[in-house]
Design an enzyme around this catalytic site. Structure first.
Site, mmCIF file in Angstrom:
data_model
loop_
_atom_site.group_PDB
_atom_site.id
_atom_site.type_symbol
_atom_site.label_atom_id
_atom_site.label_comp_id
_atom_site.label_asym_id
_atom_site.label_seq_id
_atom_site.Cartn_x
_atom_site.Cartn_y
_atom_site.Cartn_z
ATOM 1 N N CYS A 80 0.853 -1.182 0.000
ATOM 2 C CA CYS A 80 0.000 0.000 0.000
ATOM 3 C C CYS A 80 0.894 1.240 0.000
ATOM 4 O O CYS A 80 1.806 1.346 0.824
ATOM 5 C CB CYS A 80 -0.897 -0.012 1.236
ATOM 6 S SG CYS A 80 -1.816 1.517 1.488
ATOM 7 N N CYS A 83 0.718 3.173 3.577
ATOM 8 C CA CYS A 83 1.228 2.686 4.865
ATOM 9 C C CYS A 83 2.232 1.544 4.754
ATOM 10 O O CYS A 83 2.662 1.000 5.767
ATOM 11 C CB CYS A 83 0.060 2.257 5.750
ATOM 12 S SG CYS A 83 -0.759 0.747 5.197
ATOM 13 N N CYS A 128 -7.064 -1.173 1.919
ATOM 14 C CA CYS A 128 -5.963 -1.652 2.740
ATOM 15 C C CYS A 128 -6.484 -1.946 4.143
ATOM 16 O O CYS A 128 -7.163 -1.122 4.746
ATOM 17 C CB CYS A 128 -4.855 -0.597 2.788
ATOM 18 S SG CYS A 128 -3.505 -1.023 3.918
ATOM 19 N N CYS A 131 -4.582 0.773 6.771
ATOM 20 C CA CYS A 131 -4.882 2.214 6.812
ATOM 21 C C CYS A 131 -6.240 2.559 6.224
ATOM 22 O O CYS A 131 -6.668 3.706 6.312
ATOM 23 C CB CYS A 131 -3.788 3.019 6.115
ATOM 24 S SG CYS A 131 -3.790 2.880 4.305
ATOM 25 N N CYS A 151 -8.904 -5.596 -9.336
ATOM 26 C CA CYS A 151 -8.519 -4.556 -10.292
ATOM 27 C C CYS A 151 -8.031 -3.368 -9.460
ATOM 28 O O CYS A 151 -8.824 -2.655 -8.851
ATOM 29 C CB CYS A 151 -9.749 -4.196 -11.125
ATOM 30 S SG CYS A 151 -9.408 -3.132 -12.507
#
Length: 166
Positions: A80, A83, A128, A131, A151
């Site tokens: 991510c 984070c 995520c 976060c 996607c």
């Protein structure tokens, strides 16, 4: 459910004021916290590029075929961009032809899912798990073994090449 002009303007004004005063806002319009990484709007804006902020924090989408990660073929890990949570690996990446990096499975326990009813349709949003940042959407038209197509916006990810051990 319908809203009149006053309700829409009042709601928009409240959101503007919250942003101006650095209030904590939902990670994105669809994900519900709390999350391990919990920053206010000003902190997120400082940490992310404008494009990353629009995608991760406001559930935006990059234009198709614009992410260099769509063409990434090396062995590695996708994290991510907000984070550094490890969310996908190259082992589950595949070419979907859609213009966005696609995966048939996330790293176990790394993402969450929420209903997204924007754009006059219902989709499953992927965010995520650390976060709450918006990553993309998941669809039921992927390859085996899961039949899923995650996607994902390339701008929501950082890629780390991991060479094959000798």
């Amino acid at each position: 459910m319908s809203f009149d002009r006053r309700q829409i303007l009042t709601g928009a004004g409240a959101l503007t004021l919250a942003g101006m005063f650095g209030a904590r806002v939902a990670a994105n319009p669809h994900a519900a916290g709390p999350f391990e990484v919990d920053l206010d709007t000003a902190q997120w804006r400082e940490r992310l590029t404008p494009q990353e902020f629009r995608i991760l924090r406001e559930a935006g989408t990059e234009r198709a075929f614009t992410s260099p990660l769509n063409e990434e073929k090396r062995r590695g890990v996708y994290r991510c961009a907000g984070c550094s949570n490890r969310v996908y690996t190259s082992a589950t990446k595949f070419e979907s032809g859609t213009g966005w990096p696609s995966f048939y499975e996330a790293v176990e326990g790394s993402v969450g899912y929420a209903e997204d009813k924007s754009l006059f349709m219902t989709r499953t949003e992927v965010h995520c798990g650390r976060c709450g940042g918006h990553l993309g959407h998941v669809f039921d038209d992927g390859p085996e073994p899961t039949g899923k197509r995650h996607c994902i916006n390339g701008a929501a990810l950082d890629f780390k090449h991991v060479p094959k051990p000798a």
